[in-house]
Design an enzyme around this catalytic site. Structure first.
Site, PDB file in Angstrom:
ATOM      1  N   ASP A 169      -7.075   3.813   8.666  1.00 19.75           N
ATOM      2  CA  ASP A 169      -7.312   4.460   7.377  1.00 19.75           C
ATOM      3  C   ASP A 169      -8.676   5.141   7.247  1.00 19.75           C
ATOM      4  OD1 ASP A 169      -5.251   2.518   5.106  1.00 19.75           O
ATOM      5  OD2 ASP A 169      -4.980   2.956   7.217  1.00 19.75           O
ATOM      6  N   GLU A 185      -5.452 -10.368   3.616  1.00 17.87           N
ATOM      7  CA  GLU A 185      -5.359  -9.122   4.382  1.00 17.87           C
ATOM      8  C   GLU A 185      -6.563  -8.926   5.299  1.00 17.87           C
ATOM      9  OE1 GLU A 185      -4.583  -4.355   3.438  1.00 17.87           O
ATOM     10  OE2 GLU A 185      -5.281  -5.699   1.847  1.00 17.87           O
TER      11      GLU A 185
END
EC number: 3.2.1.106
Length: 839
Positions: free
Chosen positions: A585, A809
């Site tokens: 990302d 996460e």
């Protein structure tokens, strides 16, 4: 017809008309020198030019149209899985499952038009107005921690859910038999979270059944709105029956008083089930146990009138929604039993209902079998890990298996229409309807299939049940389009689509994703399992097509270089344009995106793919493919080529290359907010000074020789606490980087800019273990770093799990706290393989 399926014919038609007009028009007869009619010659020449241009435009349009068609055409190679592999006839033990991971508790069939069951619940009278109705897993609903204590991926699971002062335990067990997937039973137990609670709440459970077509449901109602049972029939399930057993106290057989309400209507659409029930909870009822004071509660209308059916049976084509509400005083247990007609008729004697003490025995037997199989598979106790670490490993595996979903639907695809440097504007088009059996990263935030996550998921699942991995990889390879592309994010079906922001619905056929499915394929090659070998033989044409598409479509500006297509443009609001296809990302790349970029991580993924596919081709006796892949693999693994394209002497590490300057900042500029400001030096072609995960990829994917002179410098930066080393694992970006912990925009906090991620740390552990077992100048150091990194990583994940009840996460490199979404039992479950030292 979908919007994207309208063909745009305007440009070529206009061009053709222009050429026709030019050919028909009478040219002006101007006399030139020598008395020749220049007008006629010029007109003819113009006609030829315009006609050529029109034909060229038509050719471009035809090529673009051809590309658009191929983008939404399924690949012609034979499927990797047998026909009807998800059906009860072929895989009866997998037909039913907890295949709606975004719902706290549900069962579903693996079929395009499934029969679904689910659970909602609400605490009555704790807050003014309508009680909070719990149904789908949400980040901000205040529920938690929650997750599977046990789940074997097949026939059994036990989950705990904390909801304020309540603790819910949901359990299920399946019993094989018949031709339609067998029987199964649920048990839901609701107790106070703390012992000695004086004011016990009133709780409503809502058990529902949903059909998605012309299937038949026939409820049989008893006294006071209590359903005796629900009979039904579908083409896939044959005859079946649901029975909601009388509630009891936990661990007891004595019945407990409950109040009942029922509601029956046409199926409003799966994303609307929660809101429909909320809107119907508008009638007050009284809960009146014998000898106790009555209490008011909100309930569903107490009749079996099928609402919205209409005078002519309208609504049957869209399915049925039948829900039973039972309201009780905590604590209590309620059981739901599903019985298949063919299973009941299969033996000489009718099967005893899987309920009560028989269900308790089955659950305990499965739990003990799970514990024994878990230790045999991962050997954590034998390796000396603590009981807390063993429990963490069981939760990591169970949460991943309990997050497996079955999806069916049509994704939205934007074809790559770039033809000879020009782009034609097109609308997204619908991909053909496809099934997908896959694990998901997060039940609350990412309850759908992600391509690069799934390869890491299957590394864990494969050790437990190789068959599940073959099923999942086979389904992913079934998504291949005619060119060999697979969309990186799969949004299939109404329920999945309802949870995805609109900007992420469309998948672009020019964009790739790391081919991590080749990691479990490589493990299959080493394992020697005949079933794996047979699967790989069937899957090879699709694996090769997928790899060929990646290798060709992402080719870089010079030979043996690669570039991620799909970087964000250099917008004035972005510090560094993101590269979503890479999976990393916002990891910093070249400050000014351009076709000149060379991306190190992508080259390493392609090198890994060439190596794995070459070995597979050799084992399968695919001589032509092996001859083609062998030289490519050798070229990509040659250190001279890697050095020439990616070694940055001024940085002392491998790096990306592109049009870059470090003089980029976000600065406040009212009223726009934070705006990107580019100073001096101006961007120029150079190596990108972003030391972090990308710099390690030749090491992470074990592409370097143990004697490589480049291995030492990579171990240096890995072990340097000023760079990547932290007490909680390797940080994603060096603490000395100007991008470290920096926002990428005013509303875009740092993501891969310092946080510790389990998937890359697992690759690092595997590489350290690999080089620590090979003779070379860095063997001892690699082995030492492996021990220290494993300790840091496992200890922090265990501490955070004990403190919060969740796997996360990502983890902070500053204090180790869990960050991002939770529960994240996707690749964070790799902590189990780290504990087992299984790489």
């Amino acid at each position: 017809m979908a919007r994207g399926e309208r063909r745009r014919r305007g440009a070529p038609a206009d061009g053709a008309r222009t050429a026709e007009r030019a050919a028909r028009s009478g040219p002006a007869r101007r006399e030139g020198r020598g008395g020749r009619p220049r007008g006629a010659a010029a007109g003819a020449a113009l006609a030829v030019v315009v006609l050529s241009l029109a034909l060229g435009l038509s050719g471009c349009w035809l090529l673009a149209w051809h590309r658009a068609r191929r983008a939404v055409t399924l690949h012609s190679a034979p499927p990797a899985l047998p026909p009807d592999s998800s059906s009860p006839a072929v895989a009866p033990d997998l037909f039913w499952g907890t295949y709606r991971p975004h719902v706290y508790f549900s069962m579903k069939t693996r079929s395009p038009q499934p029969l679904l069951t689910g659970l909602m619940w609400a605490q009555q009278g704790t807050t003014p107005g309508t009680p909070k109705l719990r149904h789908t897993c949400e980040q901000g609903d205040g529920v938690g921690p929650y997750g599977w204590e046990f789940h074997d991926g097949l026939s059994f699971g036990r989950q705990h859910i904390q909801d304020g002062a309540l603790r819910l335990t949901t359990e299920f067990v399946k019993r094989p038999g018949g031709q339609h997937g067998g029987n199964w039973s649920w048990r839901v137990t609701v107790e106070p979270q703390a012992s000695g609670t004086s004011a016990l709440p009133l709780v409503s459970l809502f058990f529902y059944v949903v059909t998605d077509g012309k299937e038949v449901l026939v409820p049989e109602v008893g006294a006071k709105g209590q359903l005796k049972f629900i009979s039904g029939h579908t083409s896939e399930l044959g005859d079946f029956r649901f029975t909601l057993m009388p509630p009891t106290s936990p661990g007891d057989t004595a019945p407990k008083y409950g109040s009942y309400n029922v509601f029956w209507s046409s199926n409003p659409g799966l994303p609307l089930l929660t809101e429909m029930v909320k809107s119907r909870l508008n009638n007050w009822f009284q809960h009146r146990p014998p000898g106790a004071s009555p209490e008011r509660y909100l309930g569903l209308p107490g009749s079996l009138k099928w609402e919205d059916r209409g005078p002519s049976g309208q609504g049957q084509g869209q399915g049925q929604f039948l829900i039973q509400q039972v309201t009780l005083k905590v604590p209590f247990s309620v059981e739901l039993v599903f019985e298949s007609g063919s299973a009941q008729a299969g033996g000489s004697q009718a099967l005893e209902q899987l309920a009560g003490s028989l269900l308790t025995q089955a659950l305990e037997s499965h739990a003990e079998a799970f514990r024994e199989r878990f230790e045999k598979t991962f050997q954590l106790k034998e390796k000396g890990l603590s009981s807390e670490e063993q429990a963490l490993g069981q939760v990591a595996l169970s949460g991943l298996l309990g997050g497996i979903g079955y999806f069916y639907g049509q994704g939205l695809v934007l074809p790559d229409m770039e033809v000879e440097g020009s782009k034609q504007k097109v609308d997204p088009v619908l991909f053909p309807p496809v099934p997908l059996f896959t694990a998901v990263p997060s039940r609350s935030f990412f309850p759908r299939g992600f391509l690069w996550d799934e390869g890491f998921h299957q590394l864990v699942i494969q050790r437990w049940d190789p068959r599940l991995t073959r099923e999942a990889i086979g389904h992913w390879l079934g998504l291949l389009n005619a060119d060999g592309w697979i969309g990186r994010e799969q949004v299939l079906g109404d329920e999945a689509r309802a949870r995805v922001p609109s900007e992420f619905l469309v998948q672009r056929t020019a964009h790739a994703n790391p081919p991590t499915l080749l990691l479990p394929v490589a493990h299959m090659l080493e394992g020697g399992d005949p079933a794996d070998y047979a699967f790989l033989r069937r899957a090879f044409p699709r694996l090769r097509a997928w790899f060929s598409w990646l290798h060709q479509s992402q080719a870089g500006p010079v030979p043996l270089s690669y570039r991620w297509r799909g970087r964000d443009p250099a917008l004035p609001t972005l510090l560094n344009p993101k590269t979503l296809p890479s999976g990393l990302d916002d990891y910093p790349r070249a400050s000014h995106p351009s076709p000149t970029e060379r991306h190190l991580d992508l080259r390493c993924w392609v090198a890994l793919g060439a190596r794995v596919l070459m070995r597979l081709a050799e084992q399968l006796g695919e001589a032509e493919a092996a001859a083609e892949l062998g030289p490519l693999a050798a070229s990509l693994e040659a250190e001279e080529s890697l050095d020439e394209l990616h070694w940055a002497p001024e940085l002392g590490v491998f790096a990306d290359f592109g049009n870059h300057t470090k003089a980029v900042q976000l600065k406040p500029r009212p009223p726009q907010g934070l705006v990107r400001v580019v100073g001096r030096p101006n961007p120029r072609l150079q190596y990108v000074d972003a030391l972090g995960y990308v710099s390690l990829f030749p090491f992470l994917l074990r592409l370097l020789d143990p004697n490589s002179s480049r291995l030492g410098p990579l171990l240096d930066v890995l072990a340097d606490s000023r760079q990547l080393w932290s007490p909680f694992g390797l940080r994603s970006l060096a603490a000395t980087s100007p991008f470290y912990s920096q926002r990428n925009s005013e509303h875009d906090p740092p993501y891969w800019r310092g946080a510790v991620w389990l998937n890359v740390n697992y690759l690092a552990l595997g590489a350290l273990h690999y080089y620590g077992h090979l003779k070379g100048p860095y063997q001892a150091r690699a082995a030492k770093l492996h021990r220290e990194l494993r300790t840091n990583l496992v200890s922090n994940v265990r501490r955070q799990y004990q403190a919060t009840g969740f796997l996360w996460e990502q983890y902070s490199d500053q204090d180790g706290r869990g960050m991002g979404c939770r529960p994240f039992q996707g690749w964070t479950s790799l902590v189990l393989l780290a504990m087992a030292e299984d790489y």
